[in-house]
Structures are given as structure tokens and as C-alpha cells.
Scaffold this motif. Sequence first.
Motif, PDB file in Angstrom:
ATOM      1  N   PHE A  44       2.700  -5.205   7.363  1.00  0.00           N
ATOM      2  CA  PHE A  44       2.581  -4.468   8.618  1.00  0.00           C
ATOM      3  C   PHE A  44       1.168  -4.573   9.160  1.00  0.00           C
ATOM      4  O   PHE A  44       0.200  -4.253   8.470  1.00  0.00           O
ATOM      5  N   ASP A  45       1.043  -5.046  10.397  1.00  0.00           N
ATOM      6  CA  ASP A  45      -0.281  -5.145  11.011  1.00  0.00           C
ATOM      7  C   ASP A  45      -0.103  -5.245  12.524  1.00  0.00           C
ATOM      8  O   ASP A  45       1.019  -5.215  13.048  1.00  0.00           O
TER       9      ASP A  45
ATOM     10  N   PHE B 188      -2.092   3.706  13.602  1.00  0.00           N
ATOM     11  CA  PHE B 188      -2.507   4.969  14.194  1.00  0.00           C
ATOM     12  C   PHE B 188      -1.374   5.646  14.965  1.00  0.00           C
ATOM     13  O   PHE B 188      -1.484   6.811  15.339  1.00  0.00           O
ATOM     14  N   VAL B 189      -0.302   4.899  15.193  1.00  0.00           N
ATOM     15  CA  VAL B 189       0.867   5.448  15.893  1.00  0.00           C
ATOM     16  C   VAL B 189       1.955   5.813  14.889  1.00  0.00           C
ATOM     17  O   VAL B 189       2.458   6.938  14.870  1.00  0.00           O
TER      18      VAL B 189
ATOM     19  N   GLU C 184     -11.690  11.492  10.487  1.00  0.00           N
ATOM     20  CA  GLU C 184     -10.583  11.883  11.372  1.00  0.00           C
ATOM     21  C   GLU C 184      -9.576  10.754  11.544  1.00  0.00           C
ATOM     22  O   GLU C 184      -8.362  10.981  11.553  1.00  0.00           O
ATOM     23  N   GLU C 185     -10.069   9.519  11.687  1.00  0.00           N
ATOM     24  CA  GLU C 185      -9.148   8.376  11.783  1.00  0.00           C
ATOM     25  C   GLU C 185      -8.363   8.207  10.481  1.00  0.00           C
ATOM     26  O   GLU C 185      -7.165   7.917  10.507  1.00  0.00           O
ATOM     27  N   CYS C 186      -9.044   8.413   9.347  1.00  0.00           N
ATOM     28  CA  CYS C 186      -8.365   8.295   8.059  1.00  0.00           C
ATOM     29  C   CYS C 186      -7.244   9.336   7.930  1.00  0.00           C
ATOM     30  O   CYS C 186      -6.159   9.027   7.417  1.00  0.00           O
ATOM     31  N   LYS C 187      -7.514  10.542   8.356  1.00  0.00           N
ATOM     32  CA  LYS C 187      -6.487  11.579   8.279  1.00  0.00           C
ATOM     33  C   LYS C 187      -5.265  11.205   9.107  1.00  0.00           C
ATOM     34  O   LYS C 187      -4.122  11.443   8.690  1.00  0.00           O
TER      35      LYS C 187
ATOM     36  N   ASN D  44       0.369   9.613   8.887  1.00  0.00           N
ATOM     37  CA  ASN D  44       1.457   8.702   9.251  1.00  0.00           C
ATOM     38  C   ASN D  44       2.102   8.098   8.011  1.00  0.00           C
ATOM     39  O   ASN D  44       3.319   7.907   7.961  1.00  0.00           O
ATOM     40  N   CYS D  45       1.292   7.810   6.996  1.00  0.00           N
ATOM     41  CA  CYS D  45       1.831   7.312   5.736  1.00  0.00           C
ATOM     42  C   CYS D  45       2.674   8.381   5.047  1.00  0.00           C
ATOM     43  O   CYS D  45       3.761   8.104   4.527  1.00  0.00           O
TER      44      CYS D  45
END
Length: 394
Positions: A252-253, A275-276, A296-299, A304-305
Amino acid sequence: MLVNEEFEGQNRGEATMDSGKSDTICVDHRKDEELEGFIDLWKLMFGFMYSLGLRWAVELGIPDIIAKGGPESMLSAEEIAGFLPSPSPNIDFLSRTLSFLATRGIFSQTLQPNSPIKYGLTPISKWLINDTDNGGAKAGTFAPFLLLHTHEAVISPWYRLGESILSGSGFPFELVHGKLLFSLAESNPELGRLFNEAMGTYSKILVKDILAAYGDEFRKLEFRSLVDVGGGNGSIISVISRSFPNIKCCNFDLPEVISEAPSCAGVQHIAGDMFVSVPNADAIFMKGILHDWGDEECKKILKNCHQALSKQGKLIMVEMVLAEAGQSKSSWSEEIGGIRDMIMLSHQRGKERREEEWRKLLQSSGFNHYNIISLPSEPLQMSIIEAFPAHVED
């Protein structure tokens, strides 16, 4: 070196003795430390010569030229020049540069009476051999990684680091290019190709250690689904699929990455944006993804995971776990950790993290249990972090 007052005017290192009396020389070790400091400073000032000299050697294929003669091959500058893509290379420049790189152990050099200097490979330069006969970089080469991190676009942000520190106005890469490395690679085909090749070749090196340390856990996923989030060209998930063909593997990318990914038996390529959303799976694999981003991006990615995992699913991350200050297993591992963290500061918005930082990120995203499995033979000190959703008991 300083001597005591009784020895003023005498030659350095000399002492006198008379009947019943002896004197000693007093050494000021601070002078030795100052000299060592000056020498270290000199080496650091001109350290760029080694990294850019390495780039030059790889671009001209010097490691490959020497390697064609066999493991113990030794060639003169003139012999090496015969393989270069030029009818009249400067042999003197070539020899002087190779001898300079040899002072750092990048190449070896020998001089026999009445013979020119000959150059060979060392443990450093052997990492830069490419398997060109097979149409690309071999598993085990670090050449694409070197070319990426000595690329002019990648080096130039270091000139803006001071501005970032003083103003807090942005990350160095953004100040220079107006975008992060990932975005620049998307808009610059040459840089994008190099970036994907560099990540792919490093993954080929890393996957051997991953399988050695985590193979039994992958075996438990047979007949279940595994998604490699941010898997690039699929270099790691394809190896996992070949090793465990009964796992339902997905790479997935982003669409522009997936469009260039080679087909691989047993691997489904899916385009999207982590991110979606992330494809549903029994297990999610991520190698070196979260260190590219801020908390924040990691969260957002982790949540999502969490949402995509099945009830008994788990997250498998390969990341660096920094040792606490002063607790590194070796000085070089602490240095590598610092280098990797500065790469993230310069190129992305990310950082390397200590265990406590990983724990907070995981728990705030719904992963209450985690284990850390070190990869001791992996040269860049990576670890596997397996994390379980809050409803799964470890």
C-alpha cells in the motif's frame, strides 16, 4: 610541552643530574589535548571531502571496476582509467583522489618498488558494489543510499539549519525547496527514482534481519492478511510473500509510487493515502514510516491502522528505538542514532524516538500493549515494535 622553571633554556626533553640531585620534566597534557582538538576540528571541517569523494567514486563506478577483478583485485589508477567513460581521463587527479580516500580506509593502496600505486576494495567500499550485470543495484549495496544523501538537493538544507533553530519558521528542507523531501521526489523524476531505489536497496539489506528475528511470527499469519503500509516498490513485502506464500500480502502506497511498482506473485498493489485510510488487514507492517513524521501525523496514521486491524490483529513496525542518554550499547550506535535523528530534522518533519516516546504515541492511538524486539545484527540499530489494539490481550 612545557618544562618547569629549573629547565628553562635547556633543550626540550633533556634533563641534568648531579651528585645527589635529580630533576623531572613536567608535561602539560593540556597542550596534547589542544593539539588533538585541533586535528579533530580539521578533520570535521573537511569531512565533506570524504562523503563527496565517495559520491564521485560511485558515480564513476570505481568499486565495480575494481570488483570485476575478484575479491583481492588491486588496480593502478591507469588501469582503472581504462574503464572510465572518457577517452582522456586525468590519471594524476584520479590517483591523488583515490590515495586521499585510502587515508580514511575507503580504498586500500599498495606501493611496490618501480611500480605504480595499486588500489583495492575495503569493507567500506565493498558496500558500494553494484550488480550491474543483473540490471540494477544488488541486495547488499548501499550505493543508491549514498547517492541520495549526497545529492545537492538533499545537502543544501543543511545551510539553513541555523535559520530553523533561530526563527522556528520551518524545517530546513522546506526553507530551501518549499516542500519536504517526499513531495520534492514526487515532482522531480530523477530524485524520485533515486529515492525509491535507495529505500528499496536498504530494505533488501534489512529484510534478512527482520525474517531472522520475526520469521516465526510471520508464519502464524499464514492464510491471513498482511498489509505493508508505505511499502514503496514492494521490496520487503515481496520477500515476505516468497518466504510465506500462504500469507495474503498487500503493498500500500501513494498512486504515483504504486504505478512504478513491479508486479510480484502473491502481492496485491493498492494505491491510497495512509493519512486518509489504510486497507483492512489481520496485520499491518510499516518499516521506517513514523520516524518521518511529527507526533500528530503519527497519531493520525496509527489511528487509521487501529481502525483497519481485525479484532485479533497487530501492528508490526520496524523503527529505531533510541537508547536513553548514556545507555547506548556502544559509542557508534549512539552516533548512528544522532545521525538518523538529524536526517529527520533536515529532510522531513520527523524524529527518532526513545521507548517512552513510542509508548505515549501508541497508547494515545489505541495500542495499549507492545513489545520491542531488537535486530542486533542490523547495522543501523533498528528494532521491531509489535503493538496490539486495546481490546487484544498480549
